[in-house]
Design a protein around this motif. Structure first.
Motif, short mmCIF file in Angstrom:
data_model
loop_
_atom_site.label_atom_id
_atom_site.label_comp_id
_atom_site.label_asym_id
_atom_site.label_seq_id
_atom_site.Cartn_x
_atom_site.Cartn_y
_atom_site.Cartn_z
N ALA A 116 0.84 -1.21 0.00
CA ALA A 116 0.00 0.00 0.00
C ALA A 116 0.87 1.25 0.00
CB ALA A 116 -0.92 -0.01 1.22
N TYR B 111 -0.89 4.69 -0.94
CA TYR B 111 -2.28 4.47 -0.55
C TYR B 111 -2.66 5.38 0.62
CZ TYR B 111 -6.46 1.95 1.06
OH TYR B 111 -7.74 1.61 1.43
N VAL C 163 -6.82 1.82 6.63
CA VAL C 163 -7.54 0.96 5.68
C VAL C 163 -8.94 0.71 6.25
CG1 VAL C 163 -7.58 -1.25 4.46
CG2 VAL C 163 -5.38 -0.13 4.98
N LYS D 281 -7.07 5.80 -2.84
CA LYS D 281 -7.22 4.35 -2.67
C LYS D 281 -6.66 3.61 -3.89
CE LYS D 281 -11.15 4.77 0.44
NZ LYS D 281 -10.35 4.47 1.63
N SER E 114 -12.52 -2.57 3.32
CA SER E 114 -11.51 -2.75 2.28
C SER E 114 -10.52 -3.87 2.58
CB SER E 114 -10.74 -1.44 2.04
OG SER E 114 -11.59 -0.44 1.53
#
Length: 522
Positions: free
Chosen positions: A241, A246, A278, A251, A282
């Motif tokens: 990520a 991220y 997160v 996203k 998800s």
């Protein structure tokens, strides 16, 4: 936050963690401090959301709401919080409120704290987030004698720790930084360094994680999904990520999936995902034995990363011969070494356009029997993309050298890249590490696929077949360095000069001995 401020914060958290140490092992006081930090995060995240998103237009603040007189307002707030965040805390259950009660003379908060942690879980029941929060705090036994012999002693210790944490600003309102996420990762790494063999169960060194993350994101700015079948604390998933920048606003990874056998580590993984921003919707982290009881049947993933337990035992039961994960290979991994069982499992779950990178012991490169047959299948199907040899002693709890296998189902190249990175490390007192330059060199070698003497070689499948599908790296990357030529004439001349010098020294020594009335040595 500057690097210097970051280091001071990390040291402060480590000092607070050590307040709990007492008679506990590293993995035990780890569970307490990380659990309390996670509670602080949930509290501050909810407090920030309610004040800025829900109550600001009304001119109200969450912490000052009267839980009796303004019950209708709190009911609406609770519904909004559970929908948006997945959980709820009342004003009196906020971290700062509990910590401040504990700081008061005679303040007894153990039961309040236990009820609060239980209520967080209860607030999720019947909602989509229930599975992600259930039993999340089960490892925080506030009545453990390891926290103190009496309730008063335990209360004093917990109050002190919460007070220290309450004084720290994790800057959750700053969307441009992840202060708490970085600090959490730092603490997990510190605990891993002191946990010996147990560390491998929940943590992959950050630099190695970075190599895997960069490999599976090569050429991509977004991923539909990423999966780790032995996810530990979820550090590999989160490193992927981070590689794609991220965030809540960006996203770049659609969904995160993982499975973990150890119950405590499974709880840590879920905390880690939530704490890094997160959303509960998800990620899907499951708790079970990945090989024996896979929890994501029917799913495939664009990126897969893993650091499975090296040469673990598994049942290798006959029923698995017809399991879709293993059937097409014609063989299953031996019961004594599950390394290739994890590889087969991962390949089964890999998207046609996906990339997987897995850390394994070197034995998978050359062992025979069923493992040799599986290796042959991988090469003949052209699924093996690269073999990267890593240095020895870079993982917690083991000093063995390891390798990374990179696989793709739709490769552009018709060869296998071999990288010998065994010398790419910085020497440490107890453990070696990959330096920033080492990581960059390994990743560049993978991405560029350019031949480099004693480091990189692209082997054709015919070449590998000639080696009977043995993937031992020295067969493909010649690391032999010839010894420097010896100038015998120069050596002879030097020896002669030394002999002359020795004669002069002998004469001088004999003279000294004569003055002292001693017999000169021969």
């Amino acid at each position: 936050m500057t690097d210097e401020q970051k280091k001071k914060l990390e040291q402060k958290l480590w000092d607070i963690a050590n307040e709990l140490r007492g008679r506990m092992d590293a993995d035990e006081f780890r569970d307490y401090i990380l659990g309390f930090i996670f509670y602080k995060y949930l509290s501050e995240r909810l407090h920030l959301y309610v004040d800025q998103e829900l109550l600001k237009p009304e001119g109200l603040t969450f912490a000052t709401l009267d839980e009796t007189a303004q019950a209708d307002v709190l009911a609406a707030v609770k519904d909004a919080c559970v929908e948006a965040l997945g959980y709820y805390l009342s004003p009196s259950e906020l971290f700062s409120a509990v910590a401040q009660r504990g700081a008061q003379p005679g303040g007894f908060i153990l039961q309040d704290l236990a009820d609060t942690l239980d209520n967080i879980q209860k607030s999720t029941m019947g909602n989509e987030s229930e599975e992600d929060f259930i039993n999340l705090f089960e490892d925080l036994d506030l009545n453990s004698s390891k926290l103190g012999r009496t309730n008063e002693a335990r209360n004093a210790l917990i109050s002190k720790v919460l007070g220290h944490l309450d004084a720290i600003d994790f800057q959750l309102g700053n969307t441009d930084s992840d202060v708490l996420g970085d600090a959490y990762e730092y603490l997990i790494g510190k605990f891993a360094s002191g946990a010996g063999k147990k560390a491998g169960e929940f943590y992959t060194p950050q630099q190695v994680s970075t190599v895997l993350a960069k490999i599976v994101t090569t050429g991509k700015k977004r991923l539909r999904s990423v999966y780790d079948p032995t996810c530990g604390s979820a550090s590999l998933l989160l490193r992927v990520a981070r590689e794609l920048n991220y965030s809540n606003a960006n996203k770049t990874v659609g969904d995160f999936f993982g499975q973990e056998l150890n119950r405590t580590t499974y709880n840590l993984a879920r905390m880690n995902m939530i704490l890094h921003g997160v959303h509960y919707s998800s990620f899907d982290i499951a708790q079970e034995d990945t090989l024996e009881h896979p929890q994501h049947i029917g799913r495939t993933f664009e990126a897969i990363v893993a650091n499975p337990p090296f040469s673990a035992k598994w049942s290798a039961a006959k029923i698995f011969e017809s399991d879709d994960r293993f059937a097409e290979f014609g063989r299953i991994a031996p019961a004594s070494k599950a390394d290739f069982a994890f590889v087969q499992h991962m390949l089964h779950h890999l998207d046609e356009d996906g990339t997987m990178a897995v850390i394994l012991p070197h034995g998978v490169l050359f062992r025979g029997g069923a493992e040799g047959d599986i290796r042959k299948f991988l090469i003949e199907r052209n699924w093996l993309d690269a073999v990267i040899g890593l240095p020895a002693n870079i993982f917690y709890g083991t000093g063995i050298p390891t390798c990374i296998l990179v696989c793709k189902k739709c490769k552009e190249a018709d060869d296998v890249l071999f990288v010998d990175a065994s010398t790419c490390f910085e020497k440490g007192k107890n453990q070696n590490t990959l330096g920033t330059g080492d990581v960059a060199r390994i990743v560049a070698a993978y991405r560029d696929r350019a031949e480099e003497p004693r480091f990189v070689h692209r082997a054709s499948r015919a070449e590998i077949e000639e080696n009977e599908f043995n993937l031992n790296i020295p067969r493909y990357v010649d690391t032999f360095e010839p010894e420097a030529r010896v100038d015998l004439e120069a050596v002879s001349a030097r020896v002669a000069a030394i002999n002359v010098e020795m004669q002069d020294i002998d004469k001088e020594l004999a003279a000294f001995c004569a003055e002292l009335g001693l017999e000169a040595p021969l």
